[in-house]
Design a protein around this motif. Structure first.
Motif, mmCIF file in Angstrom:
data_model
loop_
_atom_site.group_PDB
_atom_site.id
_atom_site.type_symbol
_atom_site.label_atom_id
_atom_site.label_comp_id
_atom_site.label_asym_id
_atom_site.label_seq_id
_atom_site.Cartn_x
_atom_site.Cartn_y
_atom_site.Cartn_z
ATOM 1 N N ARG A 191 10.752 18.941 8.340
ATOM 2 C CA ARG A 191 9.904 17.733 8.438
ATOM 3 C C ARG A 191 10.534 16.545 7.731
ATOM 4 O O ARG A 191 10.457 15.408 8.212
ATOM 5 N N GLN A 204 13.342 15.288 9.933
ATOM 6 C CA GLN A 204 12.798 14.639 11.127
ATOM 7 C C GLN A 204 12.236 13.253 10.792
ATOM 8 O O GLN A 204 12.430 12.292 11.530
ATOM 9 N N THR A 205 11.568 13.150 9.653
ATOM 10 C CA THR A 205 11.023 11.856 9.238
ATOM 11 C C THR A 205 12.149 10.853 9.000
ATOM 12 O O THR A 205 12.068 9.694 9.437
ATOM 13 N N THR A 263 15.288 10.935 10.174
ATOM 14 C CA THR A 263 16.016 10.577 11.403
ATOM 15 C C THR A 263 15.219 9.596 12.256
ATOM 16 O O THR A 263 15.782 8.673 12.841
ATOM 17 N N THR A 264 13.899 9.787 12.300
ATOM 18 C CA THR A 264 13.058 8.853 13.062
ATOM 19 C C THR A 264 13.056 7.472 12.408
ATOM 20 O O THR A 264 13.174 6.444 13.091
ATOM 21 N N TYR A 320 17.970 20.644 16.365
ATOM 22 C CA TYR A 320 17.778 21.109 14.989
ATOM 23 C C TYR A 320 17.945 22.629 15.033
ATOM 24 O O TYR A 320 17.396 23.288 15.907
ATOM 25 N N ILE A 370 22.162 19.863 12.214
ATOM 26 C CA ILE A 370 21.620 19.023 13.288
ATOM 27 C C ILE A 370 22.780 18.431 14.083
ATOM 28 O O ILE A 370 23.875 18.224 13.561
#
Length: 195
Positions: A93, A96-97, A99-100, A109, A130
């Motif tokens: 998480r 992902q946060t 990268t966004t 991933y 990744i």
């Protein structure tokens, strides 16, 4: 008693006075020393009963100690697996946060299993490789800086970068690693003894 008064040669009025003083002294001494402690026996009996109840409870608990320790070890071993899953989810998480937020286009991933660090289980490493593509160089640098400055202590282990086909964007692979606290139980050394 009459013989005592006869030996003292006391008159009947003096005898009454001595008996009266003795009675008053007895009452005063009872008032000072006995009456304040009239409930002490009841309190001591209550405390004794409470102590016996606690002793019985402690003995029952001590009798259940073996079964409780077995259950605790089962729960701890199951809990370690849950914590390990939570750590993997936390790492995923967080990445992902980031990268966004920094507009890094991730194509895959691939969370990995745990690795023990060194010769003990005090720390467990989680690795998250990744693959990214079509990413600007400034976005990638900002992402890497954010990973290094995040509170979760994630670091980059491997980094492979290359230009994409059009030579305008970047693509590649990053292996991100985070260390988490392990179970704390030391493993046996390779020579058979405890380290």
């Amino acid at each position: 008693m009459n013989s005592l008064f006869d030996n003292l040669n006391l008159r009947p009025g003096e005898r009454r006075l001595i008996v009266g003083v003795a009675i008053v002294t007895f009452i005063v001494l009872n008032f000072w020393f006995v009456w304040p402690h009239k409930d002490d026996w009841r309190a001591a009996t209550t405390e004794l009963n409470d102590a016996r109840d606690k002793l019985e409870e402690y003995q029952d608990t001590a009798g259940k100690l073996d079964s409780t320790s077995r259950e605790l070890s089962k729960v701890e071993s199951g809990g370690a697996a849950l914590i390990a899953k939570d750590e993997s989810v936390h790492l995923l998480r967080t990445i992902q946060t980031l990268t966004t937020r920094h507009k890094v286009t991730v194509s895959s991933y691939d969370p990995q299993t745990e690795n023990s660090v060194g010769t003990n289980d005090f720390f467990i490493e989680r690795t998250l490789p990744i693959r990214f593509n079509s990413t600007d160089d400034t976005n990638l640098v900002n992402f890497l800086v954010a990973v290094g400055s995040d509170e979760s202590l994630i670091r980059v282990r491997d980094l492979i970068i290359q230009a994409d086909r059009e030579r305008s964007k970047l693509e590649g692979r990053i292996a991100l690693v985070a260390s988490y606290r392990g179970s704390g139980k030391k493993k046996e050394s390779q020579f058979g003894g405890k380290p």
